[in-house]
Design a protein around this motif. Structure first.
Motif, mmCIF file in Angstrom:
data_model
loop_
_atom_site.group_PDB
_atom_site.id
_atom_site.type_symbol
_atom_site.label_atom_id
_atom_site.label_comp_id
_atom_site.label_asym_id
_atom_site.label_seq_id
_atom_site.Cartn_x
_atom_site.Cartn_y
_atom_site.Cartn_z
ATOM 1 N N HIS A 71 0.829 -1.202 0.000
ATOM 2 C CA HIS A 71 0.000 0.000 0.000
ATOM 3 C C HIS A 71 0.862 1.249 0.000
ATOM 4 O O HIS A 71 1.919 1.297 0.635
ATOM 5 C CB HIS A 71 -0.911 0.025 1.236
ATOM 6 C CG HIS A 71 -2.047 -0.941 1.147
ATOM 7 N ND1 HIS A 71 -2.998 -1.067 2.145
ATOM 8 C CD2 HIS A 71 -2.404 -1.819 0.176
ATOM 9 C CE1 HIS A 71 -3.881 -1.984 1.795
ATOM 10 N NE2 HIS A 71 -3.539 -2.464 0.612
ATOM 11 N N THR A 72 0.388 2.267 -0.692
ATOM 12 C CA THR A 72 1.050 3.557 -0.626
ATOM 13 C C THR A 72 0.740 4.218 0.718
ATOM 14 O O THR A 72 -0.177 3.801 1.443
ATOM 15 C CB THR A 72 0.572 4.477 -1.755
ATOM 16 O OG1 THR A 72 -0.830 4.728 -1.575
ATOM 17 C CG2 THR A 72 0.817 3.859 -3.122
ATOM 18 N N PHE A 113 2.397 10.885 -0.658
ATOM 19 C CA PHE A 113 1.192 10.136 -1.040
ATOM 20 C C PHE A 113 1.519 8.815 -1.734
ATOM 21 O O PHE A 113 0.925 7.777 -1.427
ATOM 22 C CB PHE A 113 0.322 10.986 -1.969
ATOM 23 C CG PHE A 113 -0.562 11.977 -1.268
ATOM 24 C CD1 PHE A 113 -0.565 12.108 0.108
ATOM 25 C CD2 PHE A 113 -1.418 12.794 -2.007
ATOM 26 C CE1 PHE A 113 -1.374 13.025 0.747
ATOM 27 C CE2 PHE A 113 -2.244 13.714 -1.379
ATOM 28 C CZ PHE A 113 -2.224 13.832 -0.006
ATOM 29 N N LEU A 114 2.426 8.836 -2.703
ATOM 30 C CA LEU A 114 2.650 7.658 -3.549
ATOM 31 C C LEU A 114 3.854 6.826 -3.110
ATOM 32 O O LEU A 114 4.226 5.868 -3.793
ATOM 33 C CB LEU A 114 2.814 8.089 -5.010
ATOM 34 C CG LEU A 114 1.588 8.800 -5.607
ATOM 35 C CD1 LEU A 114 1.842 9.172 -7.065
ATOM 36 C CD2 LEU A 114 0.343 7.932 -5.494
ATOM 37 N N ARG A 115 4.448 7.167 -1.998
ATOM 38 C CA ARG A 115 5.571 6.366 -1.507
ATOM 39 C C ARG A 115 5.063 5.091 -0.835
ATOM 40 O O ARG A 115 3.942 5.034 -0.344
ATOM 41 C CB ARG A 115 6.415 7.175 -0.529
ATOM 42 C CG ARG A 115 7.114 8.360 -1.160
ATOM 43 C CD ARG A 115 8.128 8.945 -0.210
ATOM 44 N NE ARG A 115 8.702 10.177 -0.709
ATOM 45 C CZ ARG A 115 9.614 10.879 -0.074
ATOM 46 N NH1 ARG A 115 10.079 10.459 1.105
ATOM 47 N NH2 ARG A 115 10.094 11.988 -0.588
ATOM 48 N N HIS A 116 5.949 4.095 -0.802
ATOM 49 C CA HIS A 116 5.656 2.843 -0.117
ATOM 50 C C HIS A 116 6.508 2.768 1.153
ATOM 51 O O HIS A 116 7.518 3.473 1.275
ATOM 52 C CB HIS A 116 5.947 1.656 -1.040
ATOM 53 C CG HIS A 116 4.949 1.507 -2.145
ATOM 54 N ND1 HIS A 116 5.008 2.262 -3.296
ATOM 55 C CD2 HIS A 116 3.853 0.709 -2.271
ATOM 56 C CE1 HIS A 116 3.989 1.933 -4.097
ATOM 57 N NE2 HIS A 116 3.286 0.992 -3.494
ATOM 58 N N PRO A 117 6.123 1.916 2.107
ATOM 59 C CA PRO A 117 6.846 1.875 3.389
ATOM 60 C C PRO A 117 8.352 1.677 3.259
ATOM 61 O O PRO A 117 9.118 2.275 4.010
ATOM 62 C CB PRO A 117 6.183 0.707 4.119
ATOM 63 C CG PRO A 117 4.783 0.699 3.599
ATOM 64 C CD PRO A 117 4.906 1.080 2.146
ATOM 65 N N VAL A 145 3.651 7.830 9.724
ATOM 66 C CA VAL A 145 2.537 7.406 8.872
ATOM 67 C C VAL A 145 1.499 6.640 9.700
ATOM 68 O O VAL A 145 0.288 6.840 9.550
ATOM 69 C CB VAL A 145 3.047 6.542 7.698
ATOM 70 C CG1 VAL A 145 1.868 5.920 6.933
ATOM 71 C CG2 VAL A 145 3.887 7.386 6.744
ATOM 72 N N VAL A 146 1.981 5.754 10.598
ATOM 73 C CA VAL A 146 1.061 5.012 11.470
ATOM 74 C C VAL A 146 0.265 5.985 12.338
ATOM 75 O O VAL A 146 -0.962 5.843 12.505
ATOM 76 C CB VAL A 146 1.842 4.012 12.338
ATOM 77 C CG1 VAL A 146 0.937 3.388 13.395
ATOM 78 C CG2 VAL A 146 2.462 2.923 11.465
ATOM 79 N N ILE A 147 0.939 6.992 12.894
ATOM 80 C CA ILE A 147 0.259 7.984 13.726
ATOM 81 C C ILE A 147 -0.720 8.787 12.881
ATOM 82 O O ILE A 147 -1.851 9.083 13.318
ATOM 83 C CB ILE A 147 1.295 8.894 14.412
ATOM 84 C CG1 ILE A 147 2.093 8.087 15.445
ATOM 85 C CG2 ILE A 147 0.621 10.086 15.087
ATOM 86 C CD1 ILE A 147 3.280 8.825 16.028
ATOM 87 N N ALA A 148 -0.334 9.124 11.642
ATOM 88 C CA ALA A 148 -1.236 9.859 10.757
ATOM 89 C C ALA A 148 -2.497 9.046 10.463
ATOM 90 O O ALA A 148 -3.605 9.600 10.393
ATOM 91 C CB ALA A 148 -0.526 10.217 9.452
#
Length: 329
Positions: free
Chosen positions: A106-107, A145-149, A160-163
């Motif tokens: 997922h992005t 937006f379009l980056r991966h982990p 990102v998890v917090i977001a």
């Protein structure tokens, strides 16, 4: 000045699991009262295996208690699918390992938008995702937006998890070891972020950790857990500068800045399927082993009398016969 009503509360909470090979049940959480008030950060600390994560999962409705109950915003938590879904929109979990929390396919956009889609929140999804990323410190959000982990650093993945949690505009975060897997240079950034979210959004947080240094830096109040029960609680400065329970003293003694020699606890690690009578810390208690409890006249109580469950009020409290005797002397 009146104390605000708790946002999250647990009363006489118990969580048990079946014993291995037909043995006695595992009492992972064995009678806990705990309150978290709006805008308050509470640190839940203790050794691995003491029941911290099980308690956190029970507070979020992920584990159903064997007894007792959980309340949120003045109402008891019920376990219907609809009630749990509504509750999890208001109380969000942030896990220890961001790599395990994020789907590698997922992005970043999809990871943050997932909760919005599950809860079918209306409005502008793109704006909500961008706002959550920005609040989590990933700016400008559109760059991510379009980056991966795998394209992110460990600290960025945790943001990102917090977001993803912030996208639902929760009132409470439950963070389970939120910086344990991060480099020391990044830990401070994530802790500062949690404090800023509390100040700007009024978020309450329960931070589960084995790290008393983290508790000192972030928490308003600390609850020390041992063998399924909270054994000392109070304002963080009071508990961590003048600990009363021998277990809390042992935990603090191993910090690098602690005065004196580390306290090495004797005996076997605690077994939640075989909780001893009297004080549950009794088999490993250095105060009892040294004869101090005997001299204080409480050794018999340590062996035969349960110190009881501390209430969740937030006042400084300790579940220790010796500490109570010393305070009243």
């Amino acid at each position: 000045m009146t104390t605000p009503a708790p946002l999250l509360s647990a009363r006489a909470l118990r969580v048990t699991y079946p014993g291995r090979h037909g043995g006695p049940p595992v009492r992972a959480v064995d009678g806990v009262d705990l309150d978290v008030r709006p805008g308050e950060i509470v640190a839940l600390v203790g050794e691995s295996g003491c029941g911290k994560t099980t308690l956190a999962r029970a507070l979020l409705g992920l584990v159903r208690p064997a007894a007792g109950g959980v309340g949120f915003a003045g109402r008891p938590l019920t376990y219907t699918s609809r009630a749990l879904k509504a509750y999890r929109g208001r109380a969000q979990l942030v896990l220890q390992d961001p790599s395990g929390s994020l789907n590698p396919r997922h992005t970043v956009y999809d990871a943050v938008a997932e909760g919005l889609r599950i809860h079918r929140r209306g409005g502008d999804e793109r704006a909500a995702v961008a706002g959550a990323l920005a609040r989590a410190g990933l700016r400008p959000p559109e760059r991510f937006f379009l980056r991966h982990p795998h394209e992110l650093s460990g600290g960025q993945r945790q943001r990102v998890v917090i977001a993803g949690a912030l996208a639902l505009e929760p009132e409470l975060l439950v963070a389970d070891e939120p910086v344990a897997s991060l480099d020391a240079s990044v830990r401070g950034e994530i802790l500062a972020l949690l404090l800023r979210l509390r100040d700007e959004l009024g978020l309450a947080a329960l931070v589960v950790t084995h790290d008393l240094g983290l508790a000192w830096n972030i928490a308003d109040r600390v609850a020390v857990m041992y063998l399924g029960r909270i054994v000392e609680t109070g304002p963080v400065e009071q508990v961590l500068t003048a600990p009363r329970h021998p277990y809390t003293r042992a935990l603090l003694s191993v910090l690098p800045e602690a005065p004196g020699d580390p306290v090495v606890l004797s005996g076997e690690p605690p077994d939640p399927s075989r909780i001893p009578g009297g004080c549950r810390f009794r088999p490993r208690c250095p105060v009892l082993a040294s004869g101090e409890a005997e001299r204080a006249g409480v050794a018999d109580a340590c062996h035969g009398q349960d110190p009881g469950v501390l209430d969740g009020s937030g006042e400084a409290q300790v579940a220790c016969h010796w500490a109570r005797a010393a305070a009243s002397a």
